[in-house]
Structures are given as structure tokens and as C-alpha cells.
Write an enzyme that holds these catalytic residues in place. Sequence first.
Site, PDB file in Angstrom:
ATOM      1  N   SER A  93       0.445  -1.031   0.375  1.00 49.51           N
ATOM      2  CA  SER A  93      -0.234   0.202   0.100  1.00 49.51           C
ATOM      3  C   SER A  93       0.932   1.355   0.146  1.00 49.51           C
ATOM      4  CB  SER A  93      -0.865  -0.082   0.809  1.00 49.51           C
ATOM      5  OG  SER A  93      -2.031   1.028   0.803  1.00 49.51           O
ATOM      6  N   HIS A  97       2.039  12.117  -1.867  1.00 49.57           N
ATOM      7  CA  HIS A  97       2.314  13.558  -1.208  1.00 49.57           C
ATOM      8  C   HIS A  97       3.629  14.306  -1.771  1.00 49.57           C
ATOM      9  CE1 HIS A  97      -1.326  12.974   1.065  1.00 49.57           C
ATOM     10  NE2 HIS A  97      -0.588  11.484   1.523  1.00 49.57           N
ATOM     11  N   HIS A 107      -2.131   6.769  -4.905  1.00 58.84           N
ATOM     12  CA  HIS A 107      -2.185   5.930  -3.660  1.00 58.84           C
ATOM     13  C   HIS A 107      -2.481   5.032  -4.952  1.00 58.84           C
ATOM     14  CE1 HIS A 107      -6.008   3.195  -2.394  1.00 58.84           C
ATOM     15  NE2 HIS A 107      -4.792   2.870  -1.398  1.00 58.84           N
ATOM     16  N   GLY A 260      -2.658  -4.000  13.396  1.00 56.29           N
ATOM     17  CA  GLY A 260      -1.799  -3.498  13.177  1.00 56.29           C
ATOM     18  C   GLY A 260      -1.278  -2.468  13.576  1.00 56.29           C
TER      19      GLY A 260
END
Length: 301
Positions: A93, A97, A107, A260
Site C-alpha cells: 500500500s 503527497h 494512492h 496492525g
Amino acid sequence: MSTIDIQAVKNYLLQLQDRICAELVAVDGNEFFEDAWKREGGGGGRTRVLENGNVIEKGGVNFSHVFGDKLPPSATAARPELAGRSFQAMGVSLVIHPKNPYAPTSHANVRFFVAEKEGAEPVWWFGGGYDLTPYYGFEEDVVHWHQTAKNACVPFGEDIYPRFKKWCDEYFYLKHRDEARGVGGLFFDDFSEGSFDNAFAFMQAVGDSYVDAYLPILNKRKDTEYGERERDFQLYRRGRYVEFNLVFDRGTLFGLQSGGRTESILMSLPSEVRWRYNWHPEAGTPEEKLYTDFLPHRDWV
């Protein structure tokens, strides 16, 4: 059911993280900081973050492989029959920015789930996609982004791109604002069509095409001159990104609900952001054009 190869998926994801980081380092000139971690409930990952770079203000490219005895609620909301199964989840993932307001945030995510129960066949699926969040819209950039996404989908069926483009438009939508987060791209989940080999190949096609979709745009816009007005609007619009990730994003919810690593899960949030009360862009400005010409859903290719 076709035979699944968990190790092959893991090997691909680790290599993908390496390749994407290398491409971004070549653009920025600074290295990612790597933070390897282990999860108490099982598994771990390696978080890579680049902050205050020459081009990237905040970027993270994460790999994780976690497992446990029971799927969290976010993973079984749409599949209640899987409640109580053990699971493995792995994926890459990333969120980038850039500093320059004319360069869009991007993303991407590709992931694999396996849910298992003694005496039953394992249930597996792939998910992922990528989406683009510009602050100042350029039609040629958005067309390139979507054309690259479409090209990656075509070998797997003519219906794939329109299906997953529509899903992306609907998913990355701030319902409380009645507003899209950006200009979309691809989003898919619970994907196991054809066979394991076919579904795995599609996930790889999406993962491999991300740099082809994003880097030409980043390179084109990263050195554009800008002032305080553009920076202020960028920080304001980043607020929408934060709102979506904290309120709606399934990956964020899954990560937090499954125990997580919080720092890795929230690395997607930008370093600087602003909110204003009831602000609206002035008519006829480039800022208003984002709302009128780019955020409404449309076919770009």
C-alpha cells in the site's frame, strides 16, 4: 478450485515494493527510511517512508503480511459466512503527497487474502487499485492516468476497466460532502475470477502499471512555479484526503481492527493539512475548476 501459491504472491509484493521505491528515489533524490516491524498477533511488515524530500513531502510504500485466528469485522461485513475463519492478509500500500500543489497525490494498493477453516476449502481473493487526487486539474494528466489503467485491464476482458473504474468512483467518495476525493482510477476487491493464475496476473498488471501511470505526471508537474495561494489550497484539499481515510477507508479500518501497526496504517496521512469553516472557491478561478470540471464523475478515455 485452482491451486493457490501464497509464497509467489509474497515474493511479487516484496519485489513490487522494491521497484516502486527505486523509481521514486530516482525522481526525488532522497532514500526511503525503512522500519521493519512485527505484529504481536502474527506477521509483520516493512514500512518505508520518505519525508521532506526534494519532490515528495510525505510518501510511504508499505509491505505487510499479517495473519490471525479470526477475521476482523471490516473483512467479514460483506462476507458474513467467513466469520470465525483464520486468515492471512498481505499487500503493498502506498501514498505519495508531493510538495508541489500542481503535482497530484496518488494512492495505490494491491493485496491478497486467504480465509481458512478446518475441513473446508480455503477462500481467497485479490483486491487493490489506484486513484489520483489532483489539487489543480490538467485534462491530459487525467486522461493519461486512466488510459494507463485501461491498458492494464484490457488483456483480462473488455468489461474489467469500466467495472473497476465505476467501483473506484463510487468507493472514493465522501458521502458527507457529496464529493469525490479525486479523479478516480481503479478499485477492485473480492476478485478471484477465472482461476488463481488469472486473478494473480491481473493483480500484478495493476501493481506493475502504477509507476507508468503516475511518474510521467509527477515529473511533468514537480517543478511548476507556485505561490502561497496554491499551497494554501493544496493544504485545504488534503483535508478531504484525511477525512476519507479516517472515516471510510476499508484498509485503514482493517488494519486498526486487526491490531496492525498504527504508525504504518496512518502513514498515508499528509504531514501538513488545513481545514476552514464553510470555505468555497471563487467563481472562475482554477480552484473552482477542480470542483466543476474534474471531481464530477466522467469517462476520461
